[in-house]
Design a protein around this motif. Sequence first.
Motif, short mmCIF file in Angstrom:
data_model
loop_
_atom_site.label_atom_id
_atom_site.label_comp_id
_atom_site.label_asym_id
_atom_site.label_seq_id
_atom_site.Cartn_x
_atom_site.Cartn_y
_atom_site.Cartn_z
N GLU A 46 0.81 -1.22 0.00
CA GLU A 46 0.00 0.00 0.00
C GLU A 46 0.84 1.26 0.00
O GLU A 46 0.52 2.24 -0.69
CB GLU A 46 -0.93 -0.03 1.21
CG GLU A 46 -1.93 1.11 1.25
CD GLU A 46 -2.93 0.96 2.38
OE1 GLU A 46 -3.78 1.86 2.52
OE2 GLU A 46 -2.86 -0.04 3.12
N SER A 47 1.93 1.27 0.76
CA SER A 47 2.75 2.49 0.86
C SER A 47 3.39 2.84 -0.47
O SER A 47 3.52 4.03 -0.81
CB SER A 47 3.82 2.33 1.94
OG SER A 47 4.70 1.26 1.63
N ILE A 48 3.79 1.83 -1.24
CA ILE A 48 4.37 2.10 -2.56
C ILE A 48 3.29 2.46 -3.57
O ILE A 48 3.39 3.47 -4.28
CB ILE A 48 5.17 0.89 -3.05
CG1 ILE A 48 6.46 0.73 -2.24
CG2 ILE A 48 5.51 1.03 -4.54
CD1 ILE A 48 7.28 -0.48 -2.61
N LEU A 49 2.24 1.67 -3.63
CA LEU A 49 1.24 1.84 -4.68
C LEU A 49 0.38 3.08 -4.48
O LEU A 49 0.01 3.75 -5.45
CB LEU A 49 0.36 0.60 -4.75
CG LEU A 49 1.05 -0.67 -5.23
CD1 LEU A 49 0.14 -1.88 -5.05
CD2 LEU A 49 1.47 -0.55 -6.70
N MET A 50 0.06 3.41 -3.23
CA MET A 50 -0.86 4.52 -2.97
C MET A 50 -0.17 5.70 -2.31
O MET A 50 -0.80 6.74 -2.09
CB MET A 50 -2.02 4.02 -2.12
CG MET A 50 -2.80 2.90 -2.76
SD MET A 50 -4.23 2.34 -1.80
CE MET A 50 -5.37 3.71 -2.03
N GLY A 51 1.12 5.55 -2.00
CA GLY A 51 1.84 6.64 -1.37
C GLY A 51 2.06 7.80 -2.32
O GLY A 51 2.01 7.67 -3.54
N SER A 52 2.33 8.96 -1.75
CA SER A 52 2.56 10.17 -2.54
C SER A 52 3.84 10.05 -3.36
O SER A 52 4.87 9.57 -2.86
CB SER A 52 2.67 11.38 -1.60
OG SER A 52 3.14 12.50 -2.31
N PRO A 53 3.81 10.48 -4.63
CA PRO A 53 5.03 10.46 -5.44
C PRO A 53 6.17 11.26 -4.82
O PRO A 53 7.34 10.93 -5.01
CB PRO A 53 4.57 11.07 -6.76
CG PRO A 53 3.11 10.73 -6.84
CD PRO A 53 2.62 10.83 -5.43
N SER A 54 5.84 12.29 -4.05
CA SER A 54 6.88 13.08 -3.39
C SER A 54 7.62 12.29 -2.33
O SER A 54 8.73 12.65 -1.94
CB SER A 54 6.26 14.33 -2.76
OG SER A 54 5.34 13.98 -1.74
N SER A 55 7.00 11.18 -1.88
CA SER A 55 7.62 10.32 -0.88
C SER A 55 8.07 8.99 -1.47
O SER A 55 8.34 8.04 -0.74
CB SER A 55 6.65 10.08 0.28
OG SER A 55 6.24 11.28 0.86
N GLY A 56 8.11 8.92 -2.80
CA GLY A 56 8.56 7.71 -3.46
C GLY A 56 7.46 6.75 -3.83
O GLY A 56 7.73 5.65 -4.34
N GLY A 57 6.20 7.12 -3.58
CA GLY A 57 5.08 6.27 -3.94
C GLY A 57 4.63 6.50 -5.38
O GLY A 57 5.14 7.39 -6.07
#
Length: 379
Positions: A153-164
Amino acid sequence: MATTKSQSLPETCRALVCLEKGHVEVQSVPTPNAVPGSVVVRIISAVVEPVAKSIFSEGLPGLWFPTPYIPGTRAIGRVAAIGSDTTSLKLDQFVILDPHIRGRDDSNVQLLWGAGVFGGNPAANALMEGSWRNGMYAEYARAPLENCYALNESILMGSPSSGGLGYSAAVLASVMRYAVAYGGLRSIDLKAGETIIIAPATGIYTGAAVEIASAMGARVIAASRNIEALNKLAALVPRVQVLQLKGKVEEDLAGLKNFGVIDAYLDMSPFAANESTHVRSCMMAVRQYGRVSLMGVSMKDIPIPYVVAVMNNLTIRGQYMYEREDVFSLIKLVEAGVLKLGNSVGHEVVAEFGLEDYEKAFDVAEQHTEAGKMVLLDL
């Protein structure tokens, strides 16, 4: 001794129930519990396939399902209860559900959970009629452990600014649509740098085949009749070249040969392509020792170029669905950002409906069969 763990589940939940062919309605049903070998998933969004209306009104050729039953074949959600033998899935874990169920003691027994059984296998009919009658058009669904895949979830739905990757749950509901073509491509060992024909190529599943073949590093020749849709694919997906099929074997073959050496061909023809000539043209265009994967649902025999297949040492493989390892590998491609989803690659969630508006959802889905289009039921 291990015990079942669950969140506080309601006694009943809403579900779409097919009472008989032509009669579907929303009902309150008992909330399923997690038995050994299963989890209960709180459904967030379920995909509405373009054939949904046809399945429940008139049926599809060769497809059997019991009634009453809860349909629904692809969905995303969170684990709400786990059985006593669950070892890795956790409560509230973000998961995607896969409809391809195999018998645990006989993998030749296969069914499409939430849709039905193709081929009239009595053991598959019994498996669906008993343990896996109810699919994903419900607030809660009991899922086989083998068909419930955890997502990062953290990768797929995380913010692009945080590497998601910044995907929504709605966008991620499309992932299992790629599994069908991916299974076919892996079955013929498609390699990066090879050239493959995908024909047809502009539908929901065939367009997904073009995308996944490109993500695997192949050069793709996308061949169909709709040149506008082909050009759109080529503009959005890397390493894609297009050919408009004319329906004349020799003319289409000549067009394909203009692309040079072709290593493989994947066919996912729909029911509507029963009279098409493209399979013959595409097989004849494949190089010596090339490979062909047949994954379509054509209900009519086709004239395979027998002598060409022999003289060119072609490997022709039928492939129904995919293997479990294919799904794990597919999820890795998505989580790594290699297989891209969403607006940037032309995907569109056309509409989202509540369960009570299922008829509207079926109608809209039936009208949007193009690559990248998706209609959802939000539970």
